[in-house]
Design a protein around this motif. Structure first.
Motif, PDB file in Angstrom:
ATOM      1  N   LEU A 166       0.830  -1.204   0.000  1.00 55.42           N
ATOM      2  CA  LEU A 166       0.000   0.000   0.000  1.00 55.42           C
ATOM      3  C   LEU A 166       0.865   1.254   0.000  1.00 55.42           C
ATOM      4  O   LEU A 166       0.617   2.203  -0.754  1.00 55.42           O
ATOM      5  CB  LEU A 166      -0.913  -0.023   1.235  1.00 55.42           C
ATOM      6  N   LEU A 211       2.346   1.835  -3.461  1.00 59.03           N
ATOM      7  CA  LEU A 211       1.370   2.362  -4.419  1.00 59.03           C
ATOM      8  C   LEU A 211       1.120   3.848  -4.173  1.00 59.03           C
ATOM      9  O   LEU A 211       1.065   4.654  -5.103  1.00 59.03           O
ATOM     10  CB  LEU A 211       0.059   1.579  -4.326  1.00 59.03           C
ATOM     11  N   GLU A 212       1.012   4.195  -2.892  1.00 57.55           N
ATOM     12  CA  GLU A 212       0.798   5.605  -2.583  1.00 57.55           C
ATOM     13  C   GLU A 212       1.974   6.460  -3.056  1.00 57.55           C
ATOM     14  O   GLU A 212       1.781   7.535  -3.616  1.00 57.55           O
ATOM     15  CB  GLU A 212       0.584   5.785  -1.065  1.00 57.55           C
ATOM     16  N   ARG A 232       1.878   6.952  -6.749  1.00 57.47           N
ATOM     17  CA  ARG A 232       0.890   7.965  -7.115  1.00 57.47           C
ATOM     18  C   ARG A 232       1.459   9.362  -6.899  1.00 57.47           C
ATOM     19  O   ARG A 232       1.282  10.263  -7.704  1.00 57.47           O
ATOM     20  CB  ARG A 232      -0.373   7.790  -6.268  1.00 57.47           C
ATOM     21  N   TRP A 287      -8.536  -4.004  -1.764  1.00 55.04           N
ATOM     22  CA  TRP A 287      -8.219  -2.908  -2.681  1.00 55.04           C
ATOM     23  C   TRP A 287      -7.314  -3.325  -3.829  1.00 55.04           C
ATOM     24  O   TRP A 287      -7.275  -2.660  -4.859  1.00 55.04           O
ATOM     25  CB  TRP A 287      -7.599  -1.727  -1.933  1.00 55.04           C
ATOM     26  N   LEU A 289      -9.256  -3.596  -6.851  1.00 58.47           N
ATOM     27  CA  LEU A 289     -10.126  -2.459  -7.173  1.00 58.47           C
ATOM     28  C   LEU A 289      -9.361  -1.321  -7.814  1.00 58.47           C
ATOM     29  O   LEU A 289      -9.920  -0.524  -8.552  1.00 58.47           O
ATOM     30  CB  LEU A 289     -10.784  -1.927  -5.899  1.00 58.47           C
ATOM     31  N   VAL A 290      -8.067  -1.232  -7.493  1.00 57.75           N
ATOM     32  CA  VAL A 290      -7.303  -0.160  -8.102  1.00 57.75           C
ATOM     33  C   VAL A 290      -7.051  -0.514  -9.560  1.00 57.75           C
ATOM     34  O   VAL A 290      -7.187  -1.661  -9.981  1.00 57.75           O
ATOM     35  CB  VAL A 290      -5.961   0.071  -7.367  1.00 57.75           C
ATOM     36  N   GLU A 291      -6.705   0.497 -10.301  1.00 59.25           N
ATOM     37  CA  GLU A 291      -6.465   0.323 -11.730  1.00 59.25           C
ATOM     38  C   GLU A 291      -4.993   0.532 -11.997  1.00 59.25           C
ATOM     39  O   GLU A 291      -4.482   1.614 -11.733  1.00 59.25           O
ATOM     40  CB  GLU A 291      -7.308   1.356 -12.501  1.00 59.25           C
ATOM     41  N   LEU A 305     -17.698  -0.691  -0.396  1.00 62.64           N
ATOM     42  CA  LEU A 305     -16.842  -1.587  -1.169  1.00 62.64           C
ATOM     43  C   LEU A 305     -17.689  -2.485  -2.071  1.00 62.64           C
ATOM     44  O   LEU A 305     -17.375  -2.683  -3.252  1.00 62.64           O
ATOM     45  CB  LEU A 305     -15.997  -2.430  -0.207  1.00 62.64           C
ATOM     46  N   LEU A 321     -18.944  -0.534  -5.080  1.00 65.30           N
ATOM     47  CA  LEU A 321     -17.908  -0.304  -6.092  1.00 65.30           C
ATOM     48  C   LEU A 321     -17.645  -1.574  -6.889  1.00 65.30           C
ATOM     49  O   LEU A 321     -17.531  -1.543  -8.119  1.00 65.30           O
ATOM     50  CB  LEU A 321     -16.619   0.192  -5.424  1.00 65.30           C
ATOM     51  N   PRO A 343      -8.322   3.091   3.449  1.00 67.33           N
ATOM     52  CA  PRO A 343      -7.176   3.403   2.585  1.00 67.33           C
ATOM     53  C   PRO A 343      -7.513   3.332   1.098  1.00 67.33           C
ATOM     54  O   PRO A 343      -7.072   4.159   0.316  1.00 67.33           O
ATOM     55  CB  PRO A 343      -6.159   2.323   2.956  1.00 67.33           C
ATOM     56  N   TRP A 344      -8.297   2.346   0.718  1.00 62.70           N
ATOM     57  CA  TRP A 344      -8.543   2.156  -0.713  1.00 62.70           C
ATOM     58  C   TRP A 344      -9.381   3.267  -1.324  1.00 62.70           C
ATOM     59  O   TRP A 344      -9.333   3.491  -2.527  1.00 62.70           O
ATOM     60  CB  TRP A 344      -9.189   0.800  -0.991  1.00 62.70           C
ATOM     61  N   ARG A 373      -9.021   6.331  -1.384  1.00 65.93           N
ATOM     62  CA  ARG A 373      -8.287   7.372  -2.120  1.00 65.93           C
ATOM     63  C   ARG A 373      -7.296   6.798  -3.116  1.00 65.93           C
ATOM     64  O   ARG A 373      -6.562   7.516  -3.765  1.00 65.93           O
ATOM     65  CB  ARG A 373      -7.592   8.328  -1.149  1.00 65.93           C
ATOM     66  N   LEU A 374      -7.290   5.483  -3.230  1.00 62.73           N
ATOM     67  CA  LEU A 374      -6.379   4.847  -4.180  1.00 62.73           C
ATOM     68  C   LEU A 374      -7.080   4.472  -5.470  1.00 62.73           C
ATOM     69  O   LEU A 374      -6.458   4.369  -6.521  1.00 62.73           O
ATOM     70  CB  LEU A 374      -5.779   3.580  -3.566  1.00 62.73           C
ATOM     71  N   VAL A 375      -8.371   4.224  -5.384  1.00 59.87           N
ATOM     72  CA  VAL A 375      -9.089   3.867  -6.607  1.00 59.87           C
ATOM     73  C   VAL A 375      -9.260   5.118  -7.446  1.00 59.87           C
ATOM     74  O   VAL A 375      -9.146   6.239  -6.966  1.00 59.87           O
ATOM     75  CB  VAL A 375     -10.472   3.244  -6.300  1.00 59.87           C
TER      76      VAL A 375
END
Lengths: 331, 331
Positions: free
Chosen positions: A245, A248-249, A252, A272, A275-277, B245, B248, B271-272, B274-276
């Motif tokens: 995590l 990844l942050e 970004r 997550w 779910l992230v891209e 979640l 989404l 956390p997720w 703001r990551l998506v």
DNA sequence: CTGTTAGCGCCTTCAC
DNA sequence: GTGAAGGCGCTAACAG
């Protein structure tokens, strides 16, 4: 609050008979059994656990000592341990060490004071170094962390192998220049490093590792610094979910794109990660199973104190997603 | 294991004196105090907690009963409670009810059997309906869930208001046709529904709500079904992080794009969120603070059993992100 | 099969 | 200021 002598009086028997019936001992006449049960029910009798524990010298209490329940890995372990413990009439005392050997020692002392029936422990590196179950007045099952030669019951992931497979996956997908960010304060992180090193060596590649503290914040700032000094590698591996995590942050923040500019992989299949891209390629750990196996192992050990030391190794599963998409060698 | 009489013998005093010194009672000569302390140290004496608890009738143990520690909201609460409890020489017994009133009743009975000093409870809707602290043989502090008229200490979010603000935010950003997915099994979900209804009414808009079980899986499948019957709304609100979640995931499954086709918002700043892509607009709850306030309230109540019932209400913070970006009316 | 009894280890009056 | 002694409520020998 009714007590045992009240029940005895009400049922017209001795306290010993009440105790026997309630403890489920065989060898009590059906007639007495019925009268005791009826009396206990009528008086809503609840045995005093403090008295029982003092007399019987058993607490039916299990200690669970982990670094931080907020790490989703340990959250799940904790839930599994509690489920099985309560089913078996045990209580659970949960403690967080924050990877601090002093807190760890404090809680282990507490376990002794509590006279717990057993402990499930995820030890710090310092404690694991020369850990022996025999040094403690209660059975201990290690969870998540264990050295090859540790003389203790344990439940762990196949860390070295899983890291080997994950690294190999990256290499085969065209990411030979990759870097491992690993939690240096835990045996698990070190073993995953080992698997990484082995995979790199097997392919004649130069390994590169960054030791970090296994927290999101520290991993993020370490990665941030790392990306300030090019050249950048082609791929990253995080030795656990918190570090992943953080990476990844950081990516970004510095606007490095996954997977176009860099591939990203790691351990722990947290919600997550898909779910992230793009979705993140990870090694999924069977967390609930690990916790369940640990408490079951402990219960067995409690029942059979002399049985041989056991180790349960569970296999991590590679979940390929787009963050490590195949690519031709660049440059 | 050394016991108090061993210490007394070693120090050449009576057990009463040892007890007095170790309990920190005043009125013991300095000479005896020193000898006792030295003897205790020399023998590595640890008081037997079972005996002490039987004799003193206090366990210094706190029960924490929540629906599921795996809900990150409760994970954080749990950590806060444990931190403060251990600092104050209390143990914590954690129990998960899964919103099941039977399990809840079972664990509350267990608390009585354990003779706990106090309980922190996140009650099911059924239990909360006519909940009174006075019905229990120990102090109870409610956490996260509480009705306006509940006669019990409690620590909660300003649910109605937070939902009102979140809904208003959506409306003002051009999303008047929005739907609330809320956890109908908890008081919290119902109160957030109330705030939602109020905000919609204040703007003369037609509310639409979907009651769901507050789990990721159930929310996902409910949302999936929901999206199979158009027309689709302009925005969604989830009453907690698990539901958010699930929503989404469902949106991803049916390939509805956020925020282009629909806005998405909810509670819990996980956390997720703001990551998506895009980041999700949420109401952030001060979770650690909530847990900390709950245990502190409980410790106060234990110290002052007769003090007036207190309620602590903490404010949720709206964190605007791109998932609810401003938009002109469509159609 | 059932009852009597002696503690489990500690705290806390109560005398001195 | 200090020590002796009686329980807290229960279980487990030991008799019967």
């Amino acid at each position: 609050m009714a007590q045992i002598k009240d029940v005895a009086h009400q049922a017209g028997v001795s306290v010993a008979s009440v105790s026997r019936v309630l403890a489920g001992h065989a060898g009590v006449s059906e007639s007495i059994r019925q009268r005791v049960l009826a009396a206990a029910q009528a008086l809503d009798y609840r045995p005093d656990l403090a008295a029982r524990r003092l007399r019987s010298r058993r607490t039916d209490t299990i200690g669970l000592i982990v670094s931080d329940v907020r790490n989703p890995f340990f959250t799940e372990i904790s839930r599994a341990v509690e489920d099985v413990a309560y089913q078996n009439h045990f209580r659970v005392i949960l403690c967080n060490t924050d990877e601090n050997p002093e807190k760890e020692a404090f809680y282990l002392d507490l376990m002794r004071d509590e006279n717990v029936t057993g402990v499930i422990l995820s030890p710090t590196l310092a404690l694991l170094a020369d850990f022996r179950s025999a040094d403690y007045p209660f059975p201990v099952v290690l969870v998540d962390r264990c050295d090859r030669d540790t003389a203790a019951d344990a439940v762990v992931l196949d860390n070295v192998d899983a890291a080997y497979r994950l690294t190999t996956h990256l290499i085969e997908n065209g990411h030979p220049r990759n870097v491992l960010f690993y939690g240096a304060a835990s045996a698990t992180g070190c073993q995953r490093r080992e698997g990484y090193m082995a995979a790199m060596a097997a392919h004649g590649l130069e390994p590169q590792v960054e030791a970090v503290t296994a927290t999101v914040d520290h991993a993020r700032s370490a990665a941030h610094k790392f990306f300030c000094r090019p050249p950048h590698p082609e791929a990253l591996i995080a030795s656990n979910g918190l570090i992943l995590l953080g990476l990844l942050e950081a990516l970004r923040e510095v606007k490095i794109k996954v997977p176009e500019q860099i591939a990203l992989t790691g351990f722990d299949d947290l919600p997550w990660t898909r779910l992230v891209e793009p979705g993140i390629t990870v090694i999924a750990q069977p967390t609930y199973d690990i916790g369940q196996a640990a408490i079951e192992l402990l219960l067995q050990r409690i029942a059979q104190p002399a049985q041989a030391v056991r180790r349960v190794v569970l296999r991590g599963e590679l979940r390929e997603r787009d963050s490590s998409k195949k690519r031709n060698a660049r440059r």
